[in-house]
Design an enzyme around this catalytic site. Structure first.
Site, PDB file in Angstrom:
ATOM      1  CG  ASP A 188      -1.833   1.170   1.288  1.00  0.00           C
ATOM      2  OD1 ASP A 188      -1.406   2.280   0.912  1.00  0.00           O
ATOM      3  OD2 ASP A 188      -2.995   0.986   1.682  1.00  0.00           O
ATOM      4  CG  HIS A 189       1.311   4.382  -3.151  1.00  0.00           C
ATOM      5  ND1 HIS A 189       0.069   4.065  -3.618  1.00  0.00           N
ATOM      6  CD2 HIS A 189       1.392   5.734  -3.212  1.00  0.00           C
ATOM      7  CE1 HIS A 189      -0.571   5.171  -3.964  1.00  0.00           C
ATOM      8  NE2 HIS A 189       0.207   6.204  -3.720  1.00  0.00           N
TER       9      HIS A 189
ATOM     10  CG  HIS B   4      -4.202   4.476  -0.629  1.00  0.00           C
ATOM     11  ND1 HIS B   4      -3.294   3.456  -0.637  1.00  0.00           N
ATOM     12  CD2 HIS B   4      -4.430   4.765  -1.935  1.00  0.00           C
ATOM     13  CE1 HIS B   4      -2.978   3.150  -1.896  1.00  0.00           C
ATOM     14  NE2 HIS B   4      -3.661   3.929  -2.697  1.00  0.00           N
TER      15      HIS B   4
HETATM   16  C1  BG6 Z   1      -3.695   4.729  -6.217  1.00  0.00           C
HETATM   17  C2  BG6 Z   1      -5.079   4.748  -6.790  1.00  0.00           C
HETATM   18  O1  BG6 Z   1      -3.539   3.641  -5.354  1.00  0.00           O
HETATM   19  O2  BG6 Z   1      -3.464   5.931  -5.505  1.00  0.00           O
HETATM   20  C3  BG6 Z   1      -5.258   5.955  -7.702  1.00  0.00           C
HETATM   21  O3  BG6 Z   1      -5.298   3.555  -7.523  1.00  0.00           O
HETATM   22  C4  BG6 Z   1      -4.892   7.234  -6.992  1.00  0.00           C
HETATM   23  O4  BG6 Z   1      -6.582   6.032  -8.195  1.00  0.00           O
HETATM   24  C5  BG6 Z   1      -3.524   7.092  -6.312  1.00  0.00           C
HETATM   25  O5  BG6 Z   1      -4.849   8.273  -7.952  1.00  0.00           O
HETATM   26  C6  BG6 Z   1      -3.249   8.282  -5.413  1.00  0.00           C
HETATM   27  O6  BG6 Z   1      -1.928   8.196  -4.940  1.00  0.00           O
HETATM   28  P1  BG6 Z   1      -1.128   9.491  -4.518  1.00  0.00           P
HETATM   29  O7  BG6 Z   1       0.162   8.975  -3.991  1.00  0.00           O
HETATM   30  O8  BG6 Z   1      -0.993  10.340  -5.732  1.00  0.00           O
HETATM   31  O9  BG6 Z   1      -1.976  10.166  -3.470  1.00  0.00           O
END
Ligand code: BG6
Length: 507
Positions: A194-195, A257
């Site tokens: 989960d980044h 997230h």
């Molecule tokens: C991803 C989603 O996991 O996270 C995307 O699949 C979203 O839809 C993105 O745009 C948002 O990531 P960040 O790091 O730009 O907030």
């Protein structure tokens, strides 16, 4: 060479660690994530001199590219990053290889095994392999099985598998997927990514809470009246309709997230700073969390979908007009909801979460609103008294701010709110990493602290089950409210808080 952390209790998360010889195999190498996130993150690690010299990346996809074709495509995708770093790229790209693989075909996966043995010889990677499944979620189970059948997950100390989100579509499919994956590899080999957990500012919530003695005593229901977690984007669905139509904001952002941000904000202090102690506490919070009204979820959840917007010069399509989207789509691009965490620390404190595409601003933040002073001795300069607020800014303008009242200058005794601020950029320079640099390094190091364990992922799905079932069985009870692009979503999201005499913070 054994690539397990010798003592994860002491090593986990604490210091810069050395990535051992390694072959990173990316399935879905022709896809968007590989070009936009994975290769740039690896290149960043290379520039930071954090990759070992015994290193290789093997891109795999169905297309019959050669090594050269793969390198050329990656260099086109990274044109901007390469401009200032041509020499580094020349060296880095020599670590990139390509093998055509259809994960559904066992002969392809066996052939890949042979190729990896050759690369082991060539690059001295010692059989240490991290397999990254950046493929469509429906291929996670069969992908793991194919790797296991080809014997590529046999060595728990050398072979790992990284699985992108969404892990399952609901509670039962996540359980099912866990079963399959755990029949192919043991839990310590499985890295569910989960980044958001890789973001400095999300990890900073842990440090802020547990390295400072002033916050922990007030971090509870006695002092905090409500918590708001927002992740807003200005972009629309872009070219991802194929995936997003079947996912929507709830599965794409909330279950992973936003829920992870909630878990880190609400968890108890772990006994030790080691992977399992941290994940135990996160899992416990998620097990105690529930929708504010599980029997009538429509009372505590709002779904929306963006309409057209922009101006004549720069018109913005509505979600239903986007390429690849069903013109009658009922997929939500916005969700707001109210949750509770039913434990001693948080009982009765609402947690409001919201996320959406095409909103007014790109911003992710966690806001802790403190209770008002019990007695108002002073008139408030702005008319009504404000309460203290701690804002943890996840992105952009990474940092934190704390709002408190001071005396408004003049002869009277009126109070007025001011803000005290910490900015990552001013103190340390802007964090480059959107999560993938950190997490790719951790996966190759075998440190699972910032990855989601099987019980966490299941608890996160269980939390939203009443909502998912309602959407499945009687969607009319949870209508999709259209909202203007570049606003803060449908008015109904404001009503959700208005019922509790509250307002969303406007970041
Ligand atoms: C991803 C989603 O996991 O996270 C995307 O699949 C979203 O839809 C993105 O745009 C948002 O990531 P960040 O790091 O730009 O907030």
């Amino acid at each position: 060479m054994d690539i397990t952390c010798t003592n994860p209790l002491r090593i986990g998360l604490r210091q810069e660690r050395v990535i051992p010889p390694q072959c990173l195999v990316i399935f879905g190498a022709s896809g968007d994530l590989t070009q936009r996130k994975l290769i740039p993150a690896l290149f960043e690690l290379f520039k930071q001199r954090r990759l070992p010299s015994e290193f290789a990346v093997v891109g795999c996809a169905r297309r019959s590219w050669s090594n050269e074709e793969f390198r050329r495509r990656m260099s086109t995708a990274l044109t901007e990053q390469i401009k200032q770093n041509k020499t580094e790229w020349e060296i880095f790209s020599s670590y990139l290889f390509y093998e055509p693989v259809d994960l559904q075909k066992s002969q392809d996966v066996f052939k890949l095994g042979k190729r990896l043995e050759a690369i082991d010889q060539l690059k001295a990677t010692h059989g240490n392999r991290t397999f990254y499944l950046s493929v469509a979620p429906k291929f996670y189970a069969s992908g793991c099985k194919a790797l296991s059948e080809a014997g590529l997950l046999n060595d728990p100390k050398r072979n790992r598998i990284v699985i992108e989100k969404p892990f399952g579509r609901d509670y039962s499919s996540a359980q099912q997927l866990n079963k399959v994956v755990q029949s192919c590899a043991i839990e310590s080999q499985i890295f569910r990514i989960d980044h958001y957990l890789g973001k400095e500012t999300v990890q900073n919530i842990l440090v802020l809470r547990f390295a400072n003695s002033i916050f922990e005593p007030i971090w509870n229901r006695n002092y905090i009246s409500n918590v708001q977690i927002t992740s807003a984007e200005t972009v629309g669905v872009e070219d991802r309709a194929g995936y997003y139509e079947g996912s929507g904001a709830l599965r794409d952002m909330v279950q992973n997230h936003l829920t992870q941000m909630l878990a880190i904000t609400a968890m108890e202090p772990p006994g030790h700073f080691d992977p399992e102690s941290i994940r135990n506490e996160k899992a416990k919070v998620l097990q105690a969390a529930h929708l504010a009204n599980e029997l009538e979820p429509w009372e505590c959840c709002v779904r929306g979908q963006y309409k057209e917007g922009g101006n004549q010069a720069n018109p913005l399509l509505s979600y239903r007009e986007e390429p690849g989207v069903n013109p009658n789509s009922t997929t939500e691009t916005f969700v707001a909801m109210k949750l509770f965490v039913n434990n001693w620390r948080w009982q009765g404190v609402p947690f409001y979460v919201r996320t959406g595409k095409r909103l007014a601003k790109r911003v992710s933040e966690v806001v802790l609103n403190f209770r008002e002073a019990p007695v108002h001795l002073f008139d408030a300069a702005g008319g009504s008294p404000t309460s203290n607020q701690l804002v943890l800014r996840i992105q952009p303008n990474e940092g934190a701010e704390f709002r408190f009242d001071v005396k408004s200058p003049g002869s009277g005794m009126r109070s007025r709110p001011v803000e005290m601020e910490f900015s990552y950029d001013e103190s340390f320079g802007e964090p480059f990493d959107d999560g993938y640099v950190r997490l790719l390094a951790d996966a190759m190091l075998g440190d699972p602290t910032l990855f989601t364990r099987s019980d966490e992922v299941e608890a996160a799905w269980r939390l939203y089950t009443p909502l998912l079932e309602l959407i499945e069985d009687s969607p009319w009870q949870l209508p999709i409210y259209p909202y203007e692009s570049r606003t803060w979503g449908p008015a109904e999201a404001d009503s959700l808080l208005a019922k509790d005499n509250l307002l969303w913070r406007r970041p």
